[in-house]
Design a protein around this motif. Structure first.
Motif, mmCIF file in Angstrom:
data_model
loop_
_atom_site.group_PDB
_atom_site.id
_atom_site.type_symbol
_atom_site.label_atom_id
_atom_site.label_comp_id
_atom_site.label_asym_id
_atom_site.label_seq_id
_atom_site.Cartn_x
_atom_site.Cartn_y
_atom_site.Cartn_z
ATOM 1 N N HIS A 73 0.893 -1.298 -0.039
ATOM 2 C CA HIS A 73 -0.007 0.150 0.013
ATOM 3 C C HIS A 73 0.849 1.265 -0.020
ATOM 4 C CE1 HIS A 73 -3.008 3.052 1.334
ATOM 5 N NE2 HIS A 73 -3.885 2.135 0.894
ATOM 6 N N ASN B 25 -5.855 5.099 -8.949
ATOM 7 C CA ASN B 25 -5.595 4.297 -7.676
ATOM 8 C C ASN B 25 -6.431 3.100 -7.515
ATOM 9 O OD1 ASN B 25 -4.785 6.770 -6.528
ATOM 10 N ND2 ASN B 25 -6.942 7.605 -6.652
ATOM 11 N N THR B 26 -6.599 2.323 -8.675
ATOM 12 C CA THR B 26 -7.242 1.075 -8.663
ATOM 13 C C THR B 26 -6.490 0.066 -7.969
ATOM 14 O OG1 THR B 26 -8.380 1.670 -10.719
ATOM 15 C CG2 THR B 26 -8.200 -0.654 -9.997
ATOM 16 N N LYS C 129 -4.194 0.498 -5.363
ATOM 17 C CA LYS C 129 -4.334 0.943 -4.188
ATOM 18 C C LYS C 129 -5.760 0.540 -3.412
ATOM 19 C CE LYS C 129 -4.716 5.211 -2.618
ATOM 20 N NZ LYS C 129 -4.600 6.465 -2.413
ATOM 21 N N ASN C 130 -6.784 0.790 -4.199
ATOM 22 C CA ASN C 130 -8.018 0.314 -3.718
ATOM 23 C C ASN C 130 -8.092 -1.008 -3.520
ATOM 24 O OD1 ASN C 130 -8.551 3.220 -3.425
ATOM 25 N ND2 ASN C 130 -9.487 3.131 -5.780
ATOM 26 N N TYR D 292 -6.313 -2.050 -0.395
ATOM 27 C CA TYR D 292 -6.965 -1.696 0.853
ATOM 28 C C TYR D 292 -8.154 -2.784 1.174
ATOM 29 C CZ TYR D 292 -10.034 1.018 3.690
ATOM 30 O OH TYR D 292 -10.943 1.593 4.831
ATOM 31 N N GLU D 293 -9.061 -3.033 -0.076
ATOM 32 C CA GLU D 293 -10.153 -4.029 0.501
ATOM 33 C C GLU D 293 -9.461 -5.428 0.902
ATOM 34 O OE1 GLU D 293 -13.645 -6.125 -1.916
ATOM 35 O OE2 GLU D 293 -12.269 -5.142 -3.050
ATOM 36 N N THR E 199 -17.192 -1.166 -5.521
ATOM 37 C CA THR E 199 -16.577 0.109 -5.445
ATOM 38 C C THR E 199 -15.162 -0.062 -6.077
ATOM 39 O OG1 THR E 199 -17.697 0.472 -3.337
ATOM 40 C CG2 THR E 199 -15.877 1.820 -3.811
ATOM 41 N N VAL E 200 -14.451 -0.881 -5.956
ATOM 42 C CA VAL E 200 -12.929 -0.722 -6.708
ATOM 43 C C VAL E 200 -13.048 -0.760 -8.231
ATOM 44 C CG1 VAL E 200 -10.759 -2.112 -6.965
ATOM 45 C CG2 VAL E 200 -11.897 -1.909 -4.900
ATOM 46 N N LEU F 27 -19.795 3.225 -2.206
ATOM 47 C CA LEU F 27 -18.905 3.591 -1.186
ATOM 48 C C LEU F 27 -19.221 3.889 0.305
ATOM 49 C CD1 LEU F 27 -15.749 4.379 -1.410
ATOM 50 C CD2 LEU F 27 -16.624 6.565 -1.527
ATOM 51 N N TYR G 216 -8.932 10.988 1.046
ATOM 52 C CA TYR G 216 -7.371 10.779 0.574
ATOM 53 C C TYR G 216 -6.673 10.331 1.770
ATOM 54 C CZ TYR G 216 -9.026 11.560 -4.330
ATOM 55 O OH TYR G 216 -9.842 11.844 -5.584
ATOM 56 N N VAL H 216 -7.908 7.304 3.855
ATOM 57 C CA VAL H 216 -8.064 6.073 3.458
ATOM 58 C C VAL H 216 -6.398 5.616 3.433
ATOM 59 C CG1 VAL H 216 -7.583 6.634 1.034
ATOM 60 C CG2 VAL H 216 -8.811 4.424 1.325
#
Length: 327
Positions: A63, A91-92, A94-95, A98-99, A140-141, A163, A235, A238
């Protein structure tokens, strides 16, 4: 809608705060591995917890690396900084990381809940919540990956509802699972406190679980508020959560290990000093008065009819009347 902070400023603050939190996460990760393996044989090592700690640390590292590369590409390599950061589809990755962090962290929490309760029906609702997190998070991603030059579109109604659903479901699942786990630990603590002279060792673990749960829930609630207000500070939040997840996991493991080492230390001190403590207690002198001593010669009837003092001492039976009193 007017924003309280620009995207560029939010991204700069995000990488600074995330780097600080990553340093804390790295330190706690090292302590976690040490506490899970120190003075333990292969049968005692919690392999599942080691795998979970390594996985969360790996995801947290990925990340911060992705964020650092994003900042480098935007401010150094890109010719147009504003246009680069306007494309939120970058940001895909990174998202997605995160998920995965969220799903792994929640899965560990649900697993802990099952281990403590040993009842599958207790974690049915948290498992449903976990599935809902996976579905809403994946959608969401994917939806964000379809956006390009309109960063405010992520907060629009069609996109924003997914979201908000993701974070609302995450908050509910986390609070529910933490409450179920904390209630069981509290019940055990109450039961052991009635039969122990000292405080139950479960109590510190209960406190740190509640504190970590509160920290994570507050960060999620903050993220939900930023989404509802369509603020670019999302931003920052997260990226913070991306490191808070492994930090809270390591804190629980480390605190539990500290209790284990504390118990061993206290037991060792007690075993070394227990005798001397008992001997050092001042006592009143005991006076013993022997009023009468009767000796029965068991050698009577022998052919010689004579007994030696050594024979009397070994075979004779002594009856003494002893009165003890405290002086």
């Amino acid at each position: 809608m007017a924003q309280d902070i620009s995207i560029k400023a939010a991204i700069i603050l995000a990488i600074i705060i995330e780097s600080i939190l990553y340093g804390i996460s790295t330190f706690l990760f090292g302590i976690t591995l040490w506490s899970l393996t120190y003075q333990r044989n292969s049968a005692e090592v919690a392999r599942l917890m080691i795998v979970a700690a390594c996985l969360l640390f790996l995801l947290g590292t990925m990340h911060v690396i992705v964020d650092a590369n994003h900042v480098w590409q935007g401010f150094i390599a890109s010719e147009n900084v504003d246009k680069f950061f306007q494309d939120i589809s970058k940001n895909t990755l990174k998202n997605a990381i995160y998920e995965l962090e969220t799903l792994v962290g929640d899965a560990i929490l649900i697993y802990r809940c099952y281990v403590v309760w040993q009842r599958i029906e207790v974690i049915i609702i948290p498992m449903i919540g976990w599935i809902a997190i996976a579905v809403t998070g994946a959608h969401t991603v994917w939806s964000i990956s379809q956006l390009s030059s309109n960063p405010e579109a992520v907060f629009e109604r069609k996109m924003g509802k997914w979201l908000i659903s993701f974070y609302a479901t995450e908050i509910f699942t986390n609070l529910l699972t933490t409450s179920i786990l904390a209630f069981k630990l509290w019940s055990v603590h109450q039961g052991t406190s009635r039969i122990r002279a000292t405080k139950s060792p479960i109590y510190p673990t209960l406190i740190v679980i509640m504190e970590c749960g509160a920290l994570y829930s507050m960060s999620l609630l903050t993220m939900l508020v930023t989404c509802l207000t369509a603020s670019n500070s999302a931003y920052i939040v997260v990226d913070m959560i991306g490191q808070i997840i492994p930090i809270t996991f390591c804190l629980v493991i480390t605190r539990t290990a500290m209790l284990r080492f504390g118990d061993r230390t206290s037991q060792g001190l007690f075993s070394r000093t227990g005798t001397s403590d008992r001997l050092s207690v001042p006592r009143r002198p005991l006076k013993v008065h022997i009023n009468r001593m009767t000796m029965i010669d068991t050698n009577v009837g022998r052919e010689s009819g004579v007994s030696s003092p050594h024979t009397d001492a070994a075979e004779g039976t002594y009856h003494s009347k002893v009165h003890g009193s405290r002086g």
